[in-house]
Design an enzyme around this catalytic site. Structure first.
Site, PDB file in Angstrom:
ATOM      1  N   LYS A  65      37.689  -8.995-108.618  1.00  0.00           N
ATOM      2  CA  LYS A  65      37.297  -9.837-107.583  1.00  0.00           C
ATOM      3  C   LYS A  65      36.010  -9.421-107.222  1.00  0.00           C
ATOM      4  O   LYS A  65      35.082  -9.997-106.646  1.00  0.00           O
ATOM      5  CB  LYS A  65      38.105  -9.488-106.581  1.00  0.00           C
ATOM      6  CG  LYS A  65      39.462 -10.500-106.590  1.00  0.00           C
ATOM      7  CD  LYS A  65      39.116 -12.054-106.278  1.00  0.00           C
ATOM      8  CE  LYS A  65      40.558 -12.638-106.167  1.00  0.00           C
ATOM      9  NZ  LYS A  65      40.258 -14.060-105.750  1.00  0.00           N
ATOM     10  N   SER A 314      44.004  -8.193-114.588  1.00  0.00           N
ATOM     11  CA  SER A 314      43.111  -8.624-113.546  1.00  0.00           C
ATOM     12  C   SER A 314      42.929  -7.577-112.291  1.00  0.00           C
ATOM     13  O   SER A 314      42.124  -7.773-111.542  1.00  0.00           O
ATOM     14  CB  SER A 314      43.398 -10.088-112.966  1.00  0.00           C
ATOM     15  OG  SER A 314      44.807 -10.210-112.601  1.00  0.00           O
TER      16      SER A 314
END
Length: 416
Positions: A65, A314
Site C-alpha cells: 500500500k 501483498s
C-alpha cells in the site's frame, strides 16, 4: 526485462495507462523497497506450476500500500501538502499514508472505526498520523472522513478507487515482469481492487497474452459478485481481513471487467493452509490477504498446473496470536497435533496405563483434561482428553490403534 509495450484496446478507455505506472515507478523509486521476486522450487513441486513470489511484506510498513500512497502524496499541490490529507482505513493504507506523510512533512489524519484493535491505532500513530476514532463500522468511519475533508480543507486519499493509487500499485507488476519475464499468469488478491487494477494495466500492456486471475476470500466476494453478476453474501470473520471489502470500487470494477480473466474465491481453510506453508517453506510471515494467491493454487490446482505463476505476498501485518492459532490448527489438520478423547474407569492407575501406551508409541503428551461431571457416562466413568504431539498422521493412526488394542474407546476431537 519485459518486452516493449504492445498497444491494447483493453486499456484504451481506462484512466490509468502504462506511462502513468512508469511515471509512478520513477516518483517512488528509492523511497519504497524494490522487493525481490523469487522462484520457489518447493512450492512449484507442491503445486505442479512454476511459482514466483513477490515479497511485498518486506516493505517498511509490511505491505504494498505504500506505493500508491506515496505516488499520491508526491503529486499534491503546495496547498494540499500544507493542509494535509485524510483517509478512512484500519489497515495497511493507513500505515503507508502515515509513514510517507511524516517523511514528507505532510500532516495525515486517519479515521478508524472505534472497534479497531489498539495495536493498529498505535502503529498508525507511531508513524506520525492523527487518528480519529468514529463509528462502529468502516462505512461510518468513511462517511466521517469525507465530512472532515470538507470541514478542515483536507485532501482525501482513497484506499483504492483513485487513479494515482492505482498507478502506484501497478509498479508491483513492472518489477515482477522485469525480474521474472517468463511469468505468464498473475494471481492477485482483490479487496477494493486497487492492486489488480494497477497491475492489470501494466501487465496487460507489456504482455497482452498474460493471464490475470483475481482472488477473493469466500466470505467477501464483492468484486466476484460484480463481475459475475452474482449475489453471494459479504460477511463473516475472515483471516483475510485486509481484503474483506463489502463494496468494490466503481473505478476499479471497470479495470477488473476490462482486464481480468477470472475472479476466484478461496476458503478460510485454504487461506490458513497457504499462510502456514509460506511460513514453513519460505520462512516468511504474511497476513491472510497475502496468502490468497497461494490459497487459489491450492483450491484450483488445475487452473495453474504447468503455468509460470506470479504471486503477490501483498502484506505481512498479522496479529501474532492469530498467527499462532493458524499454525497450531495446521499442525492439528496434518496429524502432528491432536486431542484424543478416551473413556476410562475412575480407578487408581487408569491414567498410568493409558500414559504407558503413549510412551510405548513415542508420543509426547502436552495436556490432560479430566471430565467426571458433565458426561453421560456412569458415575464411576470419566472422559479424558489428551492433547499430544506426533510425527505425522501415520504416527497418530498407530497410537489410536494401540489404544484400541489396549481396550480403550478413543476418538479424535475434530477441528471445524
Amino acid at each position: 526485462m519485459a518486452s516493449e509495450p504492445i498497444p491494447s484496446d483493453l486499456t484504451a478507455d481506462l484512466p490509468v495507462t502504462l506511462p502513468d505506472v512508469r511515471a509512478a515507478a520513477e516518483r517512488i523509486s528509492g523511497a519504497v523497497v524494490r522487493t525481490p521476486t523469487l522462484f520457489s522450487q518447493t512450492l512449484s513441486n507442491l503445486t505442479g506450476a512454476r511459482v514466483w513470489l513477490k515479497f511485498e511484506n518486506l516493505q517498511f510498513t509490511a505491505a504494498y500500500k505504500e506505493r500508491g500512497a506515496l505516488n499520491t502524496l508526491l503529486q499534491l499541490d503546495e496547498a494540499a501538502r500544507r493542509n494535509g490529507v485524510i483517509a478512512a482505513s484500519a489497515g495497511n493504507h493507513a500505515q503507508g499514508l502515515a509513514y510517507h506523510g511524516a517523511r514528507l512533512g505532510i500532516p495525515v489524519t486517519i479515521v478508524m472505526p472505534r472497534p479497531t484493535p489498539i495495536v493498529k491505532v498505535m502503529q498508525t500513530e507511531g508513524h506520525g498520523a492523527t487518528v480519529v476514532l468514529h463509528g462502529e463500522t468502516f462505512d461510518a468511519a468513511y462517511a466521517h472522513a469525507r465530512e472532515l475533508e470538507v470541514e478542515r480543507g483536507l485532501a482525501f486519499v482513497h484506499p483504492f478507487d483513485m487513479p494515482s493509487i492505482i498507478a502506484g500499485q501497478g509498479t508491483v507488476a513492472l518489477e515482477m515482469l522485469e525480474d521474472a519475464p517468463e511469468i505468464d499468469t498473475l494471481a492477485i488478491p482483490i479487496g477494493g481492487g486497487g492492486l489488480i487494477s494497477g497491475m492489470g494495466v501494466a501487465a496487460r500492456t507489456l504482455k497482452p497474452e498474460i493471464t490475470l486471475i483475481g482472488i477473493q476470500a469466500e466470505l467477501y466476494p464483492s468484486m466476484y459478485n460484480r463481475v459475475k453478476h452474482a449475489s453471494l453474501p459479504c460477511e463473516g470473520d475472515t483471516l483475510a481481513e485486509g481484503i474483506a471489502v463489502k463494496y468494490p470500487g466503481e473505478l476499479t470494477a471497470r479495470f477488473v471487467e476490462a482486464l481480468v480473466d477470472d475472479v476466484l474465491l478461496v476458503s478460510e481453510r485454504k487461506l490458513e493452509e497457504a499462510l502456514s506453508l509460506l511460513l514453513q517453506i519460505e520462512k516468511t510471515v504474511v497476513e491472510g490477504g497475502g496468502a490468497a494467491g497461494l490459497a487459489a493454487m491450492l483450491c484450483y490446482p488445475e487452473r495453474f498446473r504447468g503455468r509460470n505463476v506470479g504471486i503477490v505476498l501483498s502484506g505481512g501485518n498479522i496479529d501474532t496470536r492469530l498467527l499462532a492459532n493458524v499454525l497450531l490448527r495446521d499442525l492439528a489438520r496434518s496429524g502432528r497435533l491432536a486431542r484424543l478423547r478416551i473413556r476410562l474407569q475412575d480407578r487408581p492407575g487408569a491414567l498410568f496405563h493409558v500414559a504407558k501406551i503413549f510412551h510405548e508409541q513415542q508420543v509426547n503428551i502436552i495436556e490432560i483434561y479430566h471430565q467426571r461431571v458433565f458426561t453421560s457416562l456412569p458415575a464411576k466413568g470419566l472422559i479424558t482428553d489428551i492433547e499430544c504431539e506426533t510425527k505425522d498422521a501415520a504416527h497418530l493412526d498407530g497410537l489410536m490403534a494401540a489404544l484400541r488394542e489396549g481396550g480403550y474407546s478413543v476418538s479424535m476431537v475434530e477441528l471445524a
